[in-house]
Design a protein around this motif. Structure first.
Motif, PDB file in Angstrom:
ATOM      1  N   VAL A   1       0.864  -1.179   0.000  1.00 19.99           N
ATOM      2  CA  VAL A   1       0.000   0.000   0.000  1.00 19.99           C
ATOM      3  C   VAL A   1       0.901   1.230   0.000  1.00 19.99           C
ATOM      4  O   VAL A   1       1.774   1.360   0.860  1.00 19.99           O
ATOM      5  CB  VAL A   1      -0.919   0.030   1.237  1.00 19.99           C
ATOM      6  CG1 VAL A   1      -1.795   1.274   1.224  1.00 19.99           C
ATOM      7  CG2 VAL A   1      -1.782  -1.233   1.306  1.00 19.99           C
ATOM      8  N   ASP A   2       0.691   2.113  -0.963  1.00 19.48           N
ATOM      9  CA  ASP A   2       1.461   3.345  -1.051  1.00 19.48           C
ATOM     10  C   ASP A   2       0.516   4.540  -1.058  1.00 19.48           C
ATOM     11  O   ASP A   2      -0.557   4.485  -1.669  1.00 19.48           O
ATOM     12  CB  ASP A   2       2.293   3.388  -2.336  1.00 19.48           C
ATOM     13  CG  ASP A   2       3.382   2.345  -2.351  1.00 19.48           C
ATOM     14  OD1 ASP A   2       4.204   2.366  -1.429  1.00 19.48           O
ATOM     15  OD2 ASP A   2       3.402   1.519  -3.275  1.00 19.48           O
ATOM     16  N   LEU A   3       0.924   5.599  -0.390  1.00 15.76           N
ATOM     17  CA  LEU A   3       0.212   6.884  -0.422  1.00 15.76           C
ATOM     18  C   LEU A   3       1.073   7.824  -1.246  1.00 15.76           C
ATOM     19  O   LEU A   3       2.219   8.109  -0.887  1.00 15.76           O
ATOM     20  CB  LEU A   3      -0.001   7.427   0.987  1.00 15.76           C
ATOM     21  CG  LEU A   3      -0.657   8.806   1.072  1.00 15.76           C
ATOM     22  CD1 LEU A   3      -2.032   8.810   0.400  1.00 15.76           C
ATOM     23  CD2 LEU A   3      -0.774   9.253   2.520  1.00 15.76           C
ATOM     24  N   ILE A   4       0.517   8.282  -2.362  1.00 16.68           N
ATOM     25  CA  ILE A   4       1.278   9.096  -3.294  1.00 16.68           C
ATOM     26  C   ILE A   4       0.716  10.510  -3.291  1.00 16.68           C
ATOM     27  O   ILE A   4      -0.472  10.720  -3.546  1.00 16.68           O
ATOM     28  CB  ILE A   4       1.236   8.486  -4.707  1.00 16.68           C
ATOM     29  CG1 ILE A   4       1.833   7.079  -4.642  1.00 16.68           C
ATOM     30  CG2 ILE A   4       1.969   9.365  -5.701  1.00 16.68           C
ATOM     31  CD1 ILE A   4       1.636   6.259  -5.858  1.00 16.68           C
ATOM     32  N   LYS A   5       1.592  11.453  -2.974  1.00 17.29           N
ATOM     33  CA  LYS A   5       1.251  12.870  -3.021  1.00 17.29           C
ATOM     34  C   LYS A   5       2.174  13.522  -4.029  1.00 17.29           C
ATOM     35  O   LYS A   5       3.104  12.886  -4.524  1.00 17.29           O
ATOM     36  CB  LYS A   5       1.398  13.486  -1.630  1.00 17.29           C
ATOM     37  CG  LYS A   5       0.432  12.897  -0.629  1.00 17.29           C
ATOM     38  CD  LYS A   5       0.511  13.615   0.686  1.00 17.29           C
ATOM     39  CE  LYS A   5      -0.522  13.023   1.644  1.00 17.29           C
ATOM     40  NZ  LYS A   5      -0.450  13.630   2.954  1.00 17.29           N
TER      41      LYS A   5
ATOM     42  N   SER B   1       5.832  13.400  -2.619  1.00 16.48           N
ATOM     43  CA  SER B   1       6.312  12.285  -1.806  1.00 16.48           C
ATOM     44  C   SER B   1       5.539  11.007  -2.107  1.00 16.48           C
ATOM     45  O   SER B   1       4.438  11.035  -2.636  1.00 16.48           O
ATOM     46  CB  SER B   1       6.192  12.610  -0.315  1.00 16.48           C
ATOM     47  OG  SER B   1       4.829  12.683   0.056  1.00 16.48           O
ATOM     48  N   ARG B   2       6.180   9.915  -1.732  1.00  9.98           N
ATOM     49  CA  ARG B   2       5.558   8.599  -1.842  1.00  9.98           C
ATOM     50  C   ARG B   2       5.838   7.891  -0.524  1.00  9.98           C
ATOM     51  O   ARG B   2       6.990   7.740  -0.136  1.00  9.98           O
ATOM     52  CB  ARG B   2       6.173   7.836  -3.008  1.00  9.98           C
ATOM     53  CG  ARG B   2       5.503   6.514  -3.278  1.00  9.98           C
ATOM     54  CD  ARG B   2       6.012   5.945  -4.590  1.00  9.98           C
ATOM     55  NE  ARG B   2       5.306   4.731  -4.882  1.00  9.98           N
ATOM     56  CZ  ARG B   2       4.901   4.356  -6.080  1.00  9.98           C
ATOM     57  NH1 ARG B   2       5.156   5.111  -7.112  1.00  9.98           N
ATOM     58  NH2 ARG B   2       4.263   3.242  -6.248  1.00  9.98           N
ATOM     59  N   THR B   3       4.779   7.483   0.185  1.00  4.06           N
ATOM     60  CA  THR B   3       4.922   6.840   1.483  1.00  4.06           C
ATOM     61  C   THR B   3       4.466   5.396   1.384  1.00  4.06           C
ATOM     62  O   THR B   3       3.349   5.123   0.937  1.00  4.06           O
ATOM     63  CB  THR B   3       4.071   7.560   2.557  1.00  4.06           C
ATOM     64  OG1 THR B   3       4.450   8.934   2.599  1.00  4.06           O
ATOM     65  CG2 THR B   3       4.264   6.933   3.920  1.00  4.06           C
TER      66      THR B   3
END
Length: 136
Positions: free
Chosen positions: A87-91, A94-96
């Motif tokens: 699971v990745d959170l992409i803004k 940034s990529r978390t």
């Protein structure tokens, strides 16, 4: 692309069992990456990656619902059958990599994190539910 870091968790299993989507969304990738791989845009910046599939049952651009069949557990791109789940959170800037363990209904005693170089960011003997997310 991601260096040596392992940005997800692996679920061992028997080849051929159904792999279904953990969320609704849109298929943004269906092809070879982590073996046979499906990546779902789950909305609000979240992407979910399913790797090492035996086969792929969806196509890029397809809208899916939670529980829809994505493919079957396999060992493409690796030597043992397992599902790579990430699971990745992409803004914008940034990529978390989000720790997916808290998303599952599991207790610490039932989770095994293999001692491997790829899992080095997990602190020894610490509950994986408390592990931080990390930027990559």
């Amino acid at each position: 692309e991601w260096g040596d870091r392992h940005n997800g968790i692996d679920f061992a299993g028997v080849e051929g069992i159904e792999i279904v989507s953990a969320s609704a969304g849109k298929v943004i990738f269906a092809g070879k990456k982590i073996g046979n791989t499906v990546i779902i845009d789950a909305g609000r910046g979240y992407q979910i990656t399913y790797g090492h599939l035996q086969d792929i049952s969806v196509k890029k651009g397809q809208k899916i619902e939670m529980g829809d069949l994505l493919g079957h557990l396999g060992k493409t791109g690796t030597v043992n059958p397992h599902l790579h789940f990430q699971v990745d959170l992409i803004k914008k800037s940034s990529r978390t990599a989000v720790n997916p363990v808290p998303l599952f209904d599991a207790e610490w005693g039932s989770i095994i994190i293999p001692v491997a170089e790829a899992n080095q960011f997990y602190i020894e003997d610490q509950d994986p539910l408390t592990q931080p997310d990390f930027l990559w």
